[in-house]
Design a protein around this motif. Sequence first.
Motif, short mmCIF file in Angstrom:
data_model
loop_
_atom_site.label_atom_id
_atom_site.label_comp_id
_atom_site.label_asym_id
_atom_site.label_seq_id
_atom_site.Cartn_x
_atom_site.Cartn_y
_atom_site.Cartn_z
N THR A 127 -3.79 3.65 16.36
CA THR A 127 -4.05 4.86 15.55
C THR A 127 -4.70 5.93 16.42
N GLY A 161 0.85 -1.20 0.00
CA GLY A 161 0.00 0.00 0.00
C GLY A 161 0.88 1.24 0.00
N VAL A 199 -3.88 -2.56 15.17
CA VAL A 199 -3.48 -1.22 14.74
C VAL A 199 -4.53 -0.16 15.08
N1 LIG Z 1 -6.52 0.37 11.59
C1 LIG Z 1 -6.52 1.67 11.36
O1 LIG Z 1 -6.47 2.48 12.25
C2 LIG Z 1 -6.54 2.15 9.96
C3 LIG Z 1 -6.12 3.43 9.61
C4 LIG Z 1 -6.10 3.80 8.27
C5 LIG Z 1 -6.51 2.90 7.30
N2 LIG Z 1 -6.97 1.67 7.68
C6 LIG Z 1 -7.37 0.66 6.70
O2 LIG Z 1 -6.22 0.25 6.01
C7 LIG Z 1 -6.54 -0.09 4.68
C8 LIG Z 1 -5.70 0.75 3.74
O3 LIG Z 1 -6.01 2.12 3.97
P1 LIG Z 1 -5.46 3.28 3.02
O4 LIG Z 1 -6.10 4.53 3.43
O5 LIG Z 1 -3.98 3.20 2.97
O6 LIG Z 1 -6.10 2.77 1.63
P2 LIG Z 1 -6.00 3.30 0.14
O7 LIG Z 1 -5.76 4.76 0.08
O8 LIG Z 1 -7.17 2.73 -0.56
O9 LIG Z 1 -4.68 2.58 -0.40
C9 LIG Z 1 -4.66 1.21 -0.65
C10 LIG Z 1 -3.33 0.84 -1.24
O10 LIG Z 1 -3.36 -0.55 -1.52
C11 LIG Z 1 -2.86 -0.78 -2.82
N3 LIG Z 1 -3.51 -1.91 -3.45
C12 LIG Z 1 -4.79 -2.05 -3.82
N4 LIG Z 1 -5.00 -3.24 -4.41
C13 LIG Z 1 -3.81 -3.87 -4.39
C14 LIG Z 1 -3.37 -5.13 -4.86
N5 LIG Z 1 -4.21 -6.00 -5.46
N6 LIG Z 1 -2.08 -5.45 -4.69
C15 LIG Z 1 -1.24 -4.61 -4.07
N7 LIG Z 1 -1.58 -3.38 -3.60
C16 LIG Z 1 -2.86 -3.03 -3.79
C17 LIG Z 1 -3.17 0.48 -3.61
O11 LIG Z 1 -2.27 0.57 -4.69
P3 LIG Z 1 -2.31 1.77 -5.78
O12 LIG Z 1 -1.69 2.95 -5.08
O13 LIG Z 1 -1.47 1.26 -6.88
O14 LIG Z 1 -3.73 1.98 -6.11
C18 LIG Z 1 -3.01 1.56 -2.55
O15 LIG Z 1 -1.70 2.06 -2.52
C19 LIG Z 1 -8.06 0.13 4.58
O16 LIG Z 1 -8.70 -1.08 4.88
C20 LIG Z 1 -8.34 1.13 5.66
O17 LIG Z 1 -9.68 1.06 6.13
C21 LIG Z 1 -6.96 1.28 8.97
#
Ligand SMILES: NC(=O)c1ccc[n+]([C@@H]2O[C@H](COP(=O)([O-])OP(=O)(O)OC[C@H]3O[C@@H](n4cnc5c(N)ncnc54)[C@H](OP(=O)(O)O)[C@@H]3O)[C@@H](O)[C@H]2O)c1
Length: 286
Positions: free
Chosen positions: A271, A164, A267
Amino acid sequence: MNLLNGNEVAKELKGKIKKAVEQLQQAGKKTPHLAAILVGSDGASMTYVNAKAKDCAEVGFQSTVLHFDANISKEALIQEIIQINNNPEIDGLIVQLPLPKHIPEKEITETISFKKDVDGFHPMNVGYMFKGLPCFLPATPYGIVQMLEHYNIETTGKHCVIIGRSDIVGKPMGVLMLQKNCTVTTCHSKTVNMKEICLQADIIIAAVGIPEFLKAEMVKEGAIVIDVGITRVEDSNHPKGYLLKGDVDFANVAPKCSWITPVPGGVGPMTRVGLLLNTLQAVQNS
Ligand SMILES: NC(=O)c1ccc[n+]([C@@H]2O[C@H](COP(=O)([O-])OP(=O)(O)OC[C@H]3O[C@@H](n4cnc5c(N)ncnc54)[C@H](OP(=O)(O)O)[C@@H]3O)[C@@H](O)[C@H]2O)c1
């Protein structure tokens, strides 16, 4: 396999924050005050904002939630932010994302004074983070680093693979792990040979948003796995109507790991603590 228990670490850190607040008050300084702006009535956003207000109460911070209709204009929202920027009573300001389509997030993020930007999204804070200078770190990567330090996880010389590259998780996580002397590889949707890359990792941080994306055959024996993902998956058997799923196939990955975070309870709580630490820092900076 050992669990990286975010609930426990967060509880301990909240205790420390609470003590720091009491010390500030005893020294005649102000009580940290976090303001949160919520636009519209998205269920998940409302839950997150309420949880943040509850966290503030728990550690003795003041908090204010400003809830605006989804139709608020960009200009009106910017005026609200400017007022908070100029209000000495408020130390930290967050704007809950996502915003309605007609409001550009970038412009909003850049309107928040970087001195009150406790989400760490303002380009000034991003730049300071990049250079390893004091700043507000984005809460999720900050919380993850706090958790690794709590459990004395060795990072120097380790290969950390981050899946990510978002601005709020993947990219800053890479910067922070580099600062912790890891060799960092960042993967994304265009990465080729994901399995081979992950198999080289001592530490994997999955921030993809696809439930159970990381499978056991992608993880080497003894690896440390941090699961950032939280996706609501419909489940009519659950009282809330959904289950929270991480990005890791926990049942099959966990037996191979030396350490792993659960979802929920990994996590997520870290956060929330990251945001509290930044808000405390905002007062200590002033
Ligand atoms: N636990 C917590 O406190 C917390 C905090 C923040 C986020 N989250 C969660 O964490 C997750 C990610 O959040 P985010 O905000 O970083 O999400 P995001 O902005 O949607 O980014 C997702 C990333 O995953 C990559 N990705 C998508 N499909 C993929 C695949 N098939 N293979 C490899 N990489 C892939 C994307 O690549 P591209 O850049 O190439 O599109 C992007 O860089 C979500 O589920 C969110 O709800 C949790």
